[in-house]
Design a protein around this motif. Structure first.
Motif, PDB file in Angstrom:
ATOM      1  N   MET A 190       0.845  -1.206   0.000  1.00  0.00           N
ATOM      2  CA  MET A 190       0.000   0.000   0.000  1.00  0.00           C
ATOM      3  C   MET A 190       0.874   1.248   0.000  1.00  0.00           C
ATOM      4  SD  MET A 190      -3.222  -0.965   0.074  1.00  0.00           S
ATOM      5  CE  MET A 190      -4.255   0.231   0.910  1.00  0.00           C
ATOM      6  N   PRO A 191       0.449   2.315  -0.685  1.00  0.00           N
ATOM      7  CA  PRO A 191       1.204   3.578  -0.651  1.00  0.00           C
ATOM      8  C   PRO A 191       1.281   4.106   0.778  1.00  0.00           C
ATOM      9  CG  PRO A 191      -0.486   3.605  -2.358  1.00  0.00           C
ATOM     10  CD  PRO A 191      -0.742   2.397  -1.519  1.00  0.00           C
ATOM     11  N   LYS A 192       2.354   4.834   1.104  1.00  0.00           N
ATOM     12  CA  LYS A 192       2.522   5.349   2.472  1.00  0.00           C
ATOM     13  C   LYS A 192       1.395   6.308   2.848  1.00  0.00           C
ATOM     14  CE  LYS A 192       5.858   8.941   0.998  1.00  0.00           C
ATOM     15  NZ  LYS A 192       4.874   9.998   0.865  1.00  0.00           N
ATOM     16  N   GLU A 193       0.783   6.951   1.848  1.00  0.00           N
ATOM     17  CA  GLU A 193      -0.334   7.863   2.126  1.00  0.00           C
ATOM     18  C   GLU A 193      -1.547   7.127   2.703  1.00  0.00           C
ATOM     19  OE1 GLU A 193       2.343   9.730  -0.799  1.00  0.00           O
ATOM     20  OE2 GLU A 193       1.342   7.771  -0.712  1.00  0.00           O
ATOM     21  N   CYS A 194      -1.574   5.807   2.519  1.00  0.00           N
ATOM     22  CA  CYS A 194      -2.697   5.002   3.011  1.00  0.00           C
ATOM     23  C   CYS A 194      -2.465   4.463   4.427  1.00  0.00           C
ATOM     24  CB  CYS A 194      -2.949   3.823   2.068  1.00  0.00           C
ATOM     25  SG  CYS A 194      -3.361   4.299   0.376  1.00  0.00           S
ATOM     26  N   SER A 195      -1.320   4.806   5.016  1.00  0.00           N
ATOM     27  CA  SER A 195      -0.913   4.177   6.273  1.00  0.00           C
ATOM     28  C   SER A 195      -1.894   4.413   7.417  1.00  0.00           C
ATOM     29  CB  SER A 195       0.480   4.663   6.677  1.00  0.00           C
ATOM     30  OG  SER A 195       0.486   6.069   6.873  1.00  0.00           O
ATOM     31  N   ILE A 196      -2.526   5.602   7.472  1.00  0.00           N
ATOM     32  CA  ILE A 196      -3.467   5.888   8.565  1.00  0.00           C
ATOM     33  C   ILE A 196      -4.648   4.927   8.522  1.00  0.00           C
ATOM     34  CG2 ILE A 196      -5.066   7.590   9.522  1.00  0.00           C
ATOM     35  CD1 ILE A 196      -3.151   9.768   8.645  1.00  0.00           C
ATOM     36  N   CYS A 197      -5.219   4.744   7.327  1.00  0.00           N
ATOM     37  CA  CYS A 197      -6.354   3.828   7.194  1.00  0.00           C
ATOM     38  C   CYS A 197      -5.923   2.389   7.469  1.00  0.00           C
ATOM     39  CB  CYS A 197      -6.962   3.934   5.795  1.00  0.00           C
ATOM     40  SG  CYS A 197      -7.961   5.423   5.522  1.00  0.00           S
ATOM     41  N   VAL A 198      -4.751   2.003   6.943  1.00  0.00           N
ATOM     42  CA  VAL A 198      -4.249   0.641   7.141  1.00  0.00           C
ATOM     43  C   VAL A 198      -4.060   0.361   8.633  1.00  0.00           C
ATOM     44  CG1 VAL A 198      -2.286  -0.901   6.784  1.00  0.00           C
ATOM     45  CG2 VAL A 198      -3.149   0.474   4.884  1.00  0.00           C
ATOM     46  N   ASP A 199      -3.444   1.312   9.344  1.00  0.00           N
ATOM     47  CA  ASP A 199      -3.202   1.128  10.786  1.00  0.00           C
ATOM     48  C   ASP A 199      -4.512   1.076  11.563  1.00  0.00           C
ATOM     49  OD1 ASP A 199      -0.512   1.098  10.305  1.00  0.00           O
ATOM     50  OD2 ASP A 199      -0.168   3.191  10.876  1.00  0.00           O
ATOM     51  N   ASP A 200      -5.479   1.931  11.193  1.00  0.00           N
ATOM     52  CA  ASP A 200      -6.777   1.915  11.872  1.00  0.00           C
ATOM     53  C   ASP A 200      -7.457   0.558  11.708  1.00  0.00           C
ATOM     54  OD1 ASP A 200      -6.537   4.468  12.804  1.00  0.00           O
ATOM     55  OD2 ASP A 200      -7.853   5.388  11.310  1.00  0.00           O
ATOM     56  N   GLU A 201      -7.425   0.049  10.487  1.00  0.00           N
ATOM     57  CA  GLU A 201      -8.097  -1.217  10.209  1.00  0.00           C
ATOM     58  C   GLU A 201      -7.427  -2.379  10.937  1.00  0.00           C
ATOM     59  OE1 GLU A 201      -8.296  -1.454   5.940  1.00  0.00           O
ATOM     60  OE2 GLU A 201      -9.288   0.493   5.809  1.00  0.00           O
ATOM     61  N   LYS A 202      -6.098  -2.346  11.043  1.00  0.00           N
ATOM     62  CA  LYS A 202      -5.378  -3.381  11.787  1.00  0.00           C
ATOM     63  C   LYS A 202      -5.751  -3.357  13.270  1.00  0.00           C
ATOM     64  CE  LYS A 202      -1.280  -3.866   8.856  1.00  0.00           C
ATOM     65  NZ  LYS A 202       0.198  -3.620   8.746  1.00  0.00           N
ATOM     66  N   ALA A 203      -6.065  -2.151  13.764  1.00  0.00           N
ATOM     67  CA  ALA A 203      -6.418  -1.994  15.183  1.00  0.00           C
ATOM     68  C   ALA A 203      -7.905  -2.212  15.434  1.00  0.00           C
ATOM     69  CB  ALA A 203      -6.011  -0.604  15.661  1.00  0.00           C
ATOM     70  N   GLY A 204      -8.641  -2.570  14.375  1.00  0.00           N
ATOM     71  CA  GLY A 204     -10.067  -2.820  14.532  1.00  0.00           C
ATOM     72  C   GLY A 204     -10.910  -1.560  14.569  1.00  0.00           C
ATOM     73  N   ILE A 205     -10.348  -0.431  14.101  1.00  0.00           N
ATOM     74  CA  ILE A 205     -11.065   0.840  14.069  1.00  0.00           C
ATOM     75  C   ILE A 205     -11.540   1.108  12.643  1.00  0.00           C
ATOM     76  CG2 ILE A 205     -10.837   3.343  14.434  1.00  0.00           C
ATOM     77  CD1 ILE A 205      -8.474   2.681  16.328  1.00  0.00           C
ATOM     78  N   GLU A 206     -12.769   1.581  12.499  1.00  0.00           N
ATOM     79  CA  GLU A 206     -13.259   1.906  11.161  1.00  0.00           C
ATOM     80  C   GLU A 206     -12.433   3.044  10.573  1.00  0.00           C
ATOM     81  OE1 GLU A 206     -17.536   2.637   9.019  1.00  0.00           O
ATOM     82  OE2 GLU A 206     -17.007   4.022  10.639  1.00  0.00           O
ATOM     83  N   SER A 207     -11.834   2.819   9.434  1.00  0.00           N
ATOM     84  CA  SER A 207     -10.986   3.823   8.799  1.00  0.00           C
ATOM     85  C   SER A 207     -11.820   4.744   7.916  1.00  0.00           C
ATOM     86  CB  SER A 207      -9.915   3.150   7.941  1.00  0.00           C
ATOM     87  OG  SER A 207     -10.523   2.509   6.822  1.00  0.00           O
ATOM     88  N   LYS A 208     -11.202   5.830   7.495  1.00  0.00           N
ATOM     89  CA  LYS A 208     -11.871   6.762   6.583  1.00  0.00           C
ATOM     90  C   LYS A 208     -12.222   6.056   5.276  1.00  0.00           C
ATOM     91  CE  LYS A 208     -11.266  11.400   4.564  1.00  0.00           C
ATOM     92  NZ  LYS A 208     -12.418  12.021   5.225  1.00  0.00           N
ATOM     93  N   ARG A 209     -11.330   5.167   4.829  1.00  0.00           N
ATOM     94  CA  ARG A 209     -11.584   4.400   3.606  1.00  0.00           C
ATOM     95  C   ARG A 209     -12.831   3.538   3.750  1.00  0.00           C
ATOM     96  NH1 ARG A 209     -10.756  -0.632   1.405  1.00  0.00           N
ATOM     97  NH2 ARG A 209     -10.192  -1.459   3.449  1.00  0.00           N
ATOM     98  N   GLN A 210     -12.924   2.820   4.867  1.00  0.00           N
ATOM     99  CA  GLN A 210     -14.080   1.956   5.091  1.00  0.00           C
ATOM    100  C   GLN A 210     -15.363   2.758   5.230  1.00  0.00           C
ATOM    101  OE1 GLN A 210     -12.475  -0.074   8.536  1.00  0.00           O
ATOM    102  NE2 GLN A 210     -12.196  -1.982   7.371  1.00  0.00           N
TER     103      GLN A 210
END
Length: 207
Positions: free
Chosen positions: A1-21
């Motif tokens: 994934m591009p580094k710009e996507c890291s916030i959403c990726v990290d949120d999803e790994k932590a079980g938090i709904e990301s902006k993408r989702q």
């Protein structure tokens, strides 16, 4: 994934709904369409997140010159020497540099489903108010969900009918406390004014 996507990726790994989702769910019909219909030339946006300027009337302790023209002005007149980026991003009175955004949106307005205005303080930006008036006058507002991210210091009764004309309205007000806490954290806020405006905006919200 591009580094710009890291916030959403990290949120999803932590079980938090990301902006993408969130947006994939909010615009599920469009998400499914583009997933199943690959395109080289993409259609015009249906969701607009517009932050035209840093023009703002507050100097919040957690903010910076890039997001507040009031802080930028204070830093520029500060007598001690230190390095920090200042300046009003796009002139607050005209916002001429941002006209292209509005013109493009106007030419593709039939596709627009949702608009978010933020800043700075969007309700102090003449071009934002002008755009809201244009959407209302031309009867497009009835098909658009409107969200406004504001500091809550600005409220004009003459805007009531205009804001009510949108398909739905959600006014998001930035708060970090009440009474003397918010007056300190978001100087030069006045709690009496802010409290009154919060109540008025909450009565307008339809989401």
């Amino acid at each position: 994934m591009p580094k710009e996507c890291s916030i959403c990726v990290d949120d999803e790994k932590a079980g938090i709904e990301s902006k993408r989702q969130y947006h994939n769910t909010e615009f599920s019909e469009e998400t499914d369409y583009y997933y199943n219909n690959k395109k080289v030339i993409v259609d015009s946006p249906i969701y607009w997140d517009l932050r035209p300027s840093n023009y703002c009337n507050l100097e919040c302790v957690m903010c910076n010159p890039e997001n507040s023209s009031a802080i930028s002005s204070r830093v520029e007149t500060y007598t001690k020497t230190f390095k920090i980026k200042t300046g009003v991003l796009n002139k607050p009175c005209g916002l001429q540099e941002e006209d292209s955004f509005y013109k493009y949106m106007q030419s593709n307005i039939v596709n627009v489903k949702e608009i978010l205005f933020a800043g700075g303080e969007p309700l102090l930006m003449p071009k934002v108010v002008e755009m809201l008036e244009w959407l209302t006058k031309n009867n497009y507002s009835k098909n658009i969900k409107l969200r406004i991210l504001t500091n809550g210091t600005v409220y004009r009764p003459k805007w009531l009918e205009m804001l009510k004309s949108f398909k739905s309205l959600r006014v998001l007000i930035s708060l970090d406390g009440v009474e003397e806490v918010v007056e300190y954290a978001r100087y030069p806020n006045k709690w009496s004014v802010l409290k009154r405006n919060v109540i008025k905006y909450s009565e307008l919200n339809t989401e």
